[in-house]
Design an enzyme around this catalytic site. Structure first.
Site, PDB file in Angstrom:
ATOM      1  N   ARG A 265       0.838  -1.186   0.000  1.00  0.00           N
ATOM      2  CA  ARG A 265       0.000   0.000   0.000  1.00  0.00           C
ATOM      3  C   ARG A 265       0.883   1.248   0.000  1.00  0.00           C
ATOM      4  NH1 ARG A 265      -2.019  -3.594   3.932  1.00  0.00           N
ATOM      5  NH2 ARG A 265      -4.104  -4.431   3.471  1.00  0.00           N
TER       6      ARG A 265
ATOM      7  N   LYS B  70      -1.683  -2.861   8.075  1.00  0.00           N
ATOM      8  CA  LYS B  70      -2.841  -2.478   8.881  1.00  0.00           C
ATOM      9  C   LYS B  70      -2.849  -3.261  10.190  1.00  0.00           C
ATOM     10  CE  LYS B  70      -5.951  -1.023   5.156  1.00  0.00           C
ATOM     11  NZ  LYS B  70      -7.264  -1.253   4.507  1.00  0.00           N
TER      12      LYS B  70
ATOM     13  N   TYR C 240      -9.497 -10.719  -6.862  1.00  0.00           N
ATOM     14  CA  TYR C 240      -8.553 -10.736  -7.975  1.00  0.00           C
ATOM     15  C   TYR C 240      -8.744 -11.950  -8.867  1.00  0.00           C
ATOM     16  CZ  TYR C 240      -6.452  -7.033  -5.265  1.00  0.00           C
ATOM     17  OH  TYR C 240      -6.258  -5.874  -4.566  1.00  0.00           O
TER      18      TYR C 240
ATOM     19  N   HIS D 137      -3.686  -9.162   3.419  1.00  0.00           N
ATOM     20  CA  HIS D 137      -5.123  -9.227   3.662  1.00  0.00           C
ATOM     21  C   HIS D 137      -5.408 -10.120   4.865  1.00  0.00           C
ATOM     22  CE1 HIS D 137      -6.111  -8.228  -0.809  1.00  0.00           C
ATOM     23  NE2 HIS D 137      -5.948  -7.150  -0.076  1.00  0.00           N
TER      24      HIS D 137
ATOM     25  N   HIS E 144      -2.658   2.536  -5.850  1.00  0.00           N
ATOM     26  CA  HIS E 144      -3.441   1.328  -5.593  1.00  0.00           C
ATOM     27  C   HIS E 144      -3.620   0.499  -6.862  1.00  0.00           C
ATOM     28  CE1 HIS E 144      -4.730   0.273  -1.640  1.00  0.00           C
ATOM     29  NE2 HIS E 144      -5.854  -0.265  -2.068  1.00  0.00           N
TER      30      HIS E 144
ATOM     31  N   ARG F   9      -0.894  -1.923  -6.988  1.00  0.00           N
ATOM     32  CA  ARG F   9      -1.152  -3.022  -6.042  1.00  0.00           C
ATOM     33  C   ARG F   9      -2.128  -4.022  -6.662  1.00  0.00           C
ATOM     34  NH1 ARG F   9      -1.358  -4.443  -0.513  1.00  0.00           N
ATOM     35  NH2 ARG F   9      -3.396  -4.970   0.339  1.00  0.00           N
TER      36      ARG F   9
END
Length: 308
Positions: free
Chosen positions: A159, A183, A289, A280, A254, A257
């Protein structure tokens, strides 16, 4: 069907609801117009089924109204908004004692389609990095940085905030891996390829030392004044390179990514490995995806197969 063409009781209800919306603070004129358009559509459909007053507005009519619009090709996002409008309208009608029971309590909004910013084809990525390489070859310190940032973004799928937060010690040049704090302060290790390694090495040898100051700290990527690069600067760099391509709707980091993830899956990478690379927490997030890859496969099939 306009309010003037509706049965009198439905037209009155639409007008009263409009007054209620306009009296509420915080609602923009655009939002009010959208609500009224949706309510007009709902009441027009109800009238076409013989409904003349609000008590005749049943769940079945609401469902058939949404179904008719789905068949007409409206997007899931629009259908979701319209179902939300219907719930707001019937809840208002209950509060105003126009109806006894709320028919929209069991009205389910369609799930929103998951969407991605424009995913680049591999040829577009090649042109993108070639553009960054050309700028670096022309001289200057920041183009060296920009090339390294773009190469790392695509190589690792990190990110933009993760890229900006990288320190020099997060790199393991021998193993060509990157330690990323994602995150939830979760740490992961991501591999990167030789092109990214060469670009980063070039930046560390020729670019960063010339820009570094006491304010630089351990930051991997620096701005023109020697401070850690921020997300806005990264976005600006990537946006300019994408804009120069001239044949993509992608606008920011993004997209790199998303492109990295899609190309990994296209190349046969395991879904759980891609989940780990992207950081994730849920495999369901990564599965989007696979839909992109299947869509591309379908388009290629339709274009190439003689009996498609």
């Amino acid at each position: 069907m306009s309010s003037k063409e509706l049965p009198a009781a439905l037209a009155l209800a639409a007008e009263d609801f409009a007054r209620y919306l306009r009296s509420e603070r915080g609602r923009s004129a655009h939002t009010v117009r959208a609500y009224l358009s949706d309510v007009g559509s709902l009441l027009g459909y109800a009238a076409s089924e013989g409904v003349e007053d609000l008590p005749g507005l049943e769940l079945g009519i609401l469902r058939r109204w949404l179904g008719a619009q789905s068949e007409a090709g409206l997007s899931r996002a629009t259908l979701g908004r319209r179902s939300a409008t219907a719930r707001a309208f019937t809840a208002w009608a209950v509060r105003e004692e126009r109806i006894e029971a709320d028919p929209a309590l069991r009205l389910k909004a369609p799930k929103r389609e998951k969407s991605l910013p424009g995913v680049l084809h591999q040829g577009q990525v090649l042109r993108l990095v070639e553009g960054a390489e050309s700028a670096a070859a022309e001289g200057g310190l920041l183009p060296l940085r920009d090339r390294a940032m773009v190469e790392l973004l695509y190589a690792t799928g990190v990110r933009v905030g993760e890229l900006a937060g990288l320190d020099i010690d997060d790199l393991d040049p021998d193993r060509r891996t990157l330690r990323v704090i994602g995150k939830g302060n979760k740490e992961r290790t991501v591999p990167y390829g030789l092109p990214a390694a060469l670009a980063v090495d070039d930046w560390l040898r020729r670019g960063r030392p010339a820009l570094a100051t006491e304010a630089s700290g351990p930051a991997l990527f620096l701005g023109a004044r020697g401070k850690r690069v921020d997300q806005r600067q990264v976005r600006s760099v990537v946006h300019a390179l994408l804009e120069a391509l001239g044949d993509t709707s992608a606008t920011g980091p993004h997209a790199l990514r998303h492109s990295a993830a899609t190309h990994l899956l296209d190349g046969g990478a395991d879904l759980r490995a891609v989940q780990e690379i992207l950081g994730h927490s849920s495999l369901a997030t990564t599965q989007i995806y696979t839909h992109v890859s299947v869509d591309r496969l379908r388009k290629s099939y339709l274009q190439a197969h003689p009996r498609a």
